[in-house]
Design a protein around this motif. Structure first.
Motif, PDB file in Angstrom:
ATOM      1  N   ASP A 198      53.276   1.295  37.660  1.00  0.00           N
ATOM      2  CA  ASP A 198      54.310   2.177  37.124  1.00  0.00           C
ATOM      3  C   ASP A 198      54.780   3.229  38.117  1.00  0.00           C
ATOM      4  N   VAL A 199      53.825   3.803  38.870  1.00  0.00           N
ATOM      5  CA  VAL A 199      54.128   4.911  39.780  1.00  0.00           C
ATOM      6  C   VAL A 199      53.570   4.574  41.154  1.00  0.00           C
ATOM      7  N   GLU A 200      54.360   4.801  42.181  1.00  0.00           N
ATOM      8  CA  GLU A 200      53.893   4.589  43.545  1.00  0.00           C
ATOM      9  C   GLU A 200      53.480   5.905  44.170  1.00  0.00           C
ATOM     10  N   CYS A 201      52.250   5.954  44.648  1.00  0.00           N
ATOM     11  CA  CYS A 201      51.862   7.036  45.537  1.00  0.00           C
ATOM     12  C   CYS A 201      52.131   6.559  46.954  1.00  0.00           C
ATOM     13  N   GLY A 202      52.853   7.346  47.688  1.00  0.00           N
ATOM     14  CA  GLY A 202      53.192   6.877  49.016  1.00  0.00           C
ATOM     15  C   GLY A 202      53.660   7.989  49.916  1.00  0.00           C
ATOM     16  N   PHE A 203      54.134   7.580  51.054  1.00  0.00           N
ATOM     17  CA  PHE A 203      54.695   8.477  52.047  1.00  0.00           C
ATOM     18  C   PHE A 203      56.111   7.974  52.376  1.00  0.00           C
ATOM     19  N   ASP A 204      56.192   6.752  52.892  1.00  0.00           N
ATOM     20  CA  ASP A 204      57.497   6.080  53.015  1.00  0.00           C
ATOM     21  C   ASP A 204      57.634   5.189  51.784  1.00  0.00           C
ATOM     22  N   TYR A 205      58.178   5.746  50.732  1.00  0.00           N
ATOM     23  CA  TYR A 205      58.134   5.093  49.425  1.00  0.00           C
ATOM     24  C   TYR A 205      58.897   3.764  49.401  1.00  0.00           C
ATOM     25  N   ALA A 206      58.179   2.694  49.043  1.00  0.00           N
ATOM     26  CA  ALA A 206      58.850   1.422  48.801  1.00  0.00           C
ATOM     27  C   ALA A 206      59.677   1.476  47.524  1.00  0.00           C
ATOM     28  N   TYR A 207      59.222   2.261  46.537  1.00  0.00           N
ATOM     29  CA  TYR A 207      59.909   2.309  45.246  1.00  0.00           C
ATOM     30  C   TYR A 207      61.289   2.955  45.320  1.00  0.00           C
ATOM     31  N   LYS A 208      61.612   3.582  46.434  1.00  0.00           N
ATOM     32  CA  LYS A 208      62.983   4.076  46.590  1.00  0.00           C
ATOM     33  C   LYS A 208      63.977   2.917  46.633  1.00  0.00           C
ATOM     34  N   SER A 209      63.471   1.721  46.920  1.00  0.00           N
ATOM     35  CA  SER A 209      64.345   0.550  47.013  1.00  0.00           C
ATOM     36  C   SER A 209      64.442  -0.217  45.694  1.00  0.00           C
ATOM     37  N   ILE A 210      63.877   0.329  44.607  1.00  0.00           N
ATOM     38  CA  ILE A 210      63.965  -0.360  43.311  1.00  0.00           C
ATOM     39  C   ILE A 210      65.415  -0.596  42.882  1.00  0.00           C
ATOM     40  N   PRO A 211      66.326   0.371  43.028  1.00  0.00           N
ATOM     41  CA  PRO A 211      67.721   0.069  42.658  1.00  0.00           C
ATOM     42  C   PRO A 211      68.272  -1.140  43.405  1.00  0.00           C
ATOM     43  N   GLU A 212      67.945  -1.268  44.686  1.00  0.00           N
ATOM     44  CA  GLU A 212      68.418  -2.434  45.443  1.00  0.00           C
ATOM     45  C   GLU A 212      67.786  -3.710  44.896  1.00  0.00           C
ATOM     46  N   ALA A 213      66.503  -3.646  44.529  1.00  0.00           N
ATOM     47  CA  ALA A 213      65.842  -4.820  43.947  1.00  0.00           C
ATOM     48  C   ALA A 213      66.523  -5.246  42.655  1.00  0.00           C
ATOM     49  N   VAL A 214      66.984  -4.280  41.859  1.00  0.00           N
ATOM     50  CA  VAL A 214      67.709  -4.602  40.630  1.00  0.00           C
ATOM     51  C   VAL A 214      69.061  -5.214  40.968  1.00  0.00           C
ATOM     52  N   HIS A 215      69.770  -4.621  41.911  1.00  0.00           N
ATOM     53  CA  HIS A 215      71.089  -5.130  42.284  1.00  0.00           C
ATOM     54  C   HIS A 215      71.004  -6.548  42.849  1.00  0.00           C
ATOM     55  N   ARG A 216      69.882  -6.877  43.487  1.00  0.00           N
ATOM     56  CA  ARG A 216      69.705  -8.224  44.048  1.00  0.00           C
ATOM     57  C   ARG A 216      69.070  -9.180  43.041  1.00  0.00           C
ATOM     58  N   ASP A 217      68.906  -8.688  41.811  1.00  0.00           N
ATOM     59  CA  ASP A 217      68.375  -9.495  40.706  1.00  0.00           C
ATOM     60  C   ASP A 217      66.942  -9.954  40.933  1.00  0.00           C
ATOM     61  N   LEU A 218      66.171  -9.168  41.701  1.00  0.00           N
ATOM     62  CA  LEU A 218      64.744  -9.455  41.860  1.00  0.00           C
ATOM     63  C   LEU A 218      63.968  -8.959  40.643  1.00  0.00           C
ATOM     64  N   ILE A 219      64.465  -7.905  40.021  1.00  0.00           N
ATOM     65  CA  ILE A 219      63.922  -7.403  38.761  1.00  0.00           C
ATOM     66  C   ILE A 219      65.076  -6.936  37.893  1.00  0.00           C
ATOM     67  N   LYS A 220      64.827  -6.830  36.580  1.00  0.00           N
ATOM     68  CA  LYS A 220      65.838  -6.351  35.649  1.00  0.00           C
ATOM     69  C   LYS A 220      65.661  -4.849  35.416  1.00  0.00           C
TER      70      LYS A 220
END
Length: 857
Positions: A294-316
């Motif tokens: 649900d939540v990413e602990c990070g420094f260079d956050y991968a989860y910042k790219s979630i909108p792109e993953a949605v736009h590319r239809d990798l997730i809804k």
């Protein structure tokens, strides 16, 4: 727009306000409504452990990352309790609950201070705390084993549940006191140096279900822990934070967990960067989200790219909503979005911080952690009036007392302090270093700066020492700082992208050679009177010696310029003094007329811990390469014995030390762990008999490193008391001596057949000695029909106080879960029919255990 203030809205008008602002609705109802008002980008931002404010909806900046391993961490003016491995040695889960009730009280007090001042929420200053660590301490070389509650799944589950209940507060209150987090899920216990790339693939289903999962299952099902942290490594070639089997099939579907899963810090980035099972951050974020993180602990956050993953239809986006609703539920559950007047925990004052009540609790717990391993010739307790010597590198070592993942108390009682309070005839000398055959006699008393003794440290939140400093600190003795374990160098200082300047004026009382010792994994310079003596652009893990010739009465301006390097973590250790090789004979000459020596040694959190920059004999990257006592201490103890001294060895460590030679060279061995801010008083109380020792080992103490298998092999065979078949350890799991003696009588069972009702065991315990004391009665279960399974498994215990000459009854209830065993046919763990041996005694030493049988129909 300001967040909703419940006291400002009359009850009759609540139907007119937005649902998410209505405290009369459930956290889930409010979370669903608020999620529906967020943009996709805003949703993704809330899935970061450091999530920004969304002012248009009244959402404030929020942090999920804070630590409370054994007290509020990374803060000052807080109570520092013993390290968890020491608390496990108390075998007192009721007291552990009280400790963490106090810890959560102090965490809320710190939160209340911050919010009352209108301060911004910063990392480590949150209502979500990432503890307990319920990983199994399967191998004593693991540097983070000190954070756990030992090698046994049952004991770990009981202790972990007490931690969770103490932190989260009563379930029937409107708001949770804190959110606790069970970590690191799953199958994790080192090595530290390979955790970002390791694949745990060779363990059996039996080991998974009987060893690595039970404690997590207990804190999820019984204690209702609100967060679970997924681990760094892969399990069956899938990273834990994108592992559907672990996070969905087992955690959510089988155990019914409905709360928050958070990644270990950087673990989502590891999916593509180190495990290389995804091509980039976009695919890593999609994999982790779909698996249930649900939540990413990070420094260079991968989860910042979630909108792109949605736009590319990798997730809804509907999948993203599931996670955002869960995390928003958490924030509503903590009362963070409501007016403080509605949250009872908001009334906790700052006066609770390091209060007398909490300090007494720290002392009580420290006393109960003390584990007497050996007491030959009844050398203990010591007599108060006799002249003794205290020697050893841990005798006056404050940071050692605090453990790791710690807060900093305003005062600390070292072991030397504690002994001196009892015995003014104590002679003290450090004697030796923890690991180095050379010894530095510090000269901090001859250092001062701007009218204050010692060194001044100045810190900037950039790597250039530019602009306005963040803070300053002063050090009156040798100091060490590290970001390993996510510590800050000083309050308000970044974990990365920061710099420091340490400076003093040295005014020597004597002429001669003085050595400036600096150990660091970051860039630093050593400057003396404006001349650069040492300039480093790359990391070092061995001390840098800067000898200077000094004249008495002259002044020497010493500066150490330090900067964090992005490639590595950050650490620094600074000492200044005269240096010499240890002369054991000279030390012994100084002990003329002294018969008894208390040697306070072992290791320290500066040597074992999370992914640490340590590369010396016996230690690598936070772990240990062997478990023998460092040679300099082993040789010292041998020399003392050969000189005819009677030695009491106080061993401080967060893990088992192989002490076969020490058991011969020392008459008594007291395992003191890392005992916290009141630990010195607790040690002295036991040494001088004010307190009768009652601690029991939560881990096996092996005779030597030769009894250990491959550190990277996660199979349990040959490890811990549950699977040791071919050798005897030096001190077994559950072992611990007292100053009195106990007789454990014959158990009375309510039934020898487990039907619909539980089986109650009543075991009489008689104190046959002359002192009041506490005994821990331990109950183990063995399945004779399964010779390939565990030798036996702890299934219950009772810690009871028994007065001298009296008998008390230990009552232990066995349930169907007490007889859960791996079922090879269903490939899982369940209660199996059969006749079981129920063994009981005061340790896991098999020849001393008594036996009854119970049949499961």
């Amino acid at each position: 727009m300001a967040a909703f203030t419940g006291s400002m809205i009359p009850k009759y008008s609540q139907a007119q306000i937005l649902p998410y602002r209505n405290p009369e609705l459930t956290p889930h109802e409010r979370a669903v409504d608020l999620c529906s008002r967020l943009t996709l980008e805003e949703k993704a931002s809330l899935m970061l452990d450091d999530s920004p404010a969304i002012p248009r909806l009244g959402i404030k900046r929020w942090q999920w990352w804070s630590e409370a391993l054994h007290g509020v961490a990374n803060m000052g003016n807080v109570t520092n309790f013993p390290e968890p491995i020491g608390m496990a040695a108390s075998w007192n889960d009721a007291l552990v609950f009280k400790v963490f009730d106090a810890v959560s009280t102090e965490a809320r007090a710190k939160w209340n201070e911050l919010t009352a001042k209108g301060g911004d929420v910063t990392r480590f200053h949150a209502l979500s705390v990432w503890t307990p660590n319920v990983n199994i301490f399967r191998d004593p070389r693991w540097g983070r084993g000190q954070e756990t509650y030992g090698e046994d799944p049952y004991l770990t589950g009981v202790m972990g549940s007490a931690v969770v209940r103490g932190l989260q507060g009563p379930e029937d209150t409107r708001y949770r006191k804190l959110w606790a987090c069970a970590k690191h899920y799953a199958v994790h216990s080192g090595p530290e140096w390979s955790r970002h790339t390791a694949d745990i693939e060779n363990i059996s289903a039996r080991d998974l279900w009987e060893t690595y999962l039970p404690a997590f299952k207990t804190v999820v099902e019984d204690a209702k822990v609100r967060e679970v942290m997924c681990a760094y490594q892969r399990y069956d070639n899938e990273p834990c934070c994108s592992n559907t089997r672990l996070l969905q099939d087992i955690l959510r579907n089988e155990w019914g967990f409905k709360y928050l899963v958070v990644s270990d810090c950087g673990a989502v980035t590891d999916i593509h960067a180190n495990h290389k099972v995804a091509s980039d951050a976009v695919h890593s974020s999609a994999r982790a989200t779909l698996a249930g993180t649900d939540v990413e602990c990070g420094f260079d956050y991968a989860y910042k790219s979630i909108p792109e993953a949605v736009h590319r239809d990798l997730i809804k986006e509907s999948e993203v909503d599931k996670h955002v609703i869960r995390l928003l539920e958490g924030r509503f559950d903590l009362g963070e979005m409501d007016d403080p007047s509605l949250v009872s925990w908001s009334n906790i004052p700052s006066s609770v911080l390091e209060s007398q009540e909490h300090r007494r609790l720290a002392l009580d717990m420290a006393r109960q952690t003390m584990t007497l391993l050996q007491n030959r010739n009844a050398i203990l307790p010591l007599k108060q009036g006799e002249r003794i010597a205290v020697i050893g590198p841990n005798a006056d070592n404050k940071p050692m007392m605090w453990g790791n993942y710690n807060g900093t108390p305003t005062t600390t009682v070292t072991i030397l302090d504690g002994i001196r309070r009892v015995n003014r005839k104590t002679v003290y000398m450090q004697g030796c270093d923890l690991t180095d055959s050379r010894i530095v006699t510090p000269l901090f008393s001859e250092c001062s700066f701007e009218g204050r003794k010692g060194f001044k440290g100045t810190f900037w939140n950039n790597a250039r020492r530019a602009g306005k400093p963040v803070t300053t600190e002063y050090y009156t003795q040798p100091f060490s700082k590290t970001t390993a374990g996510n510590y800050q160098f000083a309050p308000g200082v970044n974990l990365t992208d920061f710099s420091a300047q340490y400076e003093t004026v040295f005014r020597p009382a004597k002429s001669g050679e003085v050595v400036i010792n600096v150990e660091s994994v970051s860039r630093f310079d050593v400057v003396v009177n404006g001349e650069v003596k040492v300039r480093h652009a790359t990391w070092r893990t061995t001390p840098t010696r800067t000898p200077i010739q000094v004249e008495a009465g002259k002044e020497y301006k010493i500066e150490i310029h330090f900067a964090h390097m992005p490639t590595y973590g950050a650490s620094i250790k600074v000492n200044i003094g005269t240096e010499s090789e240890i002369d054991y004979a000279d030390v012994i000459r100084q002990l003329k007329g002294i018969d008894k020596v208390v040697f306070v040694g072992g290791i320290a959190p500066s040597l074992e811990g999370e992914e640490m920059p340590v590369e010396i004999d016996g230690f690598k990257g936070g772990d240990r390469t062997h478990i023998e006592l460092p040679a300099v201490q082993r040789n010292f103890l041998k020399a003392l014995r050969e000189a005819g001294k009677r030695v009491v060895f106080v061993c401080c460590s967060g893990s088992a030390i192989a002490m076969q030679p020490e058991s011969e060279n020392c008459e008594a061995i007291l395992q003191a762990w890392y005992p916290g801010m009141e630990g010195g008083t607790a040690v002295a109380d036991v040494l001088y008999g004010k307190v009768c020792p009652s601690g029991k080992l939560p881990v096996t103490f092996y005779s030597s490193s030769e009894q250990l298998g491959d550190f990277e092999d996660y199979r349990m065979e040959g490890r811990t008391y549950r699977y040791i078949r071919d050798f005897k350890p030096l001190f077994p799991f559950g072992h611990g001596l007292s100053y009195t003696t106990f007789d454990i009588g014959e158990a009375r069972l309510s039934s020898t057949v487990m039907g619909k009702n539980n089986v109650t065991m009543e075991i009489p315990v008689t104190n046959t000695g002359k002192r009041d004391g506490a005994e821990v009665v331990q109950v183990y279960v063995r399945n004779p029909q399964d010779p390939e399974g565990p030798v036996m498994q702890l299934r219950g215990y009772s810690r009871i106080d028994v007065k001298a000459g009296k008998t008390a009854t230990a009552t232990i209830v066995l349930t169907p879960k007490s007889f859960e065993w791996f079922d090879i046919q269903t490939n899982t763990i369940r209660t199996k029919a059969g006749t079981y041996d129920v063994l009981y005694g005061n340790s896991s030493r098999q020849e001393a255990l008594k036996k009854v049988t119970v049949t499961i129909n």
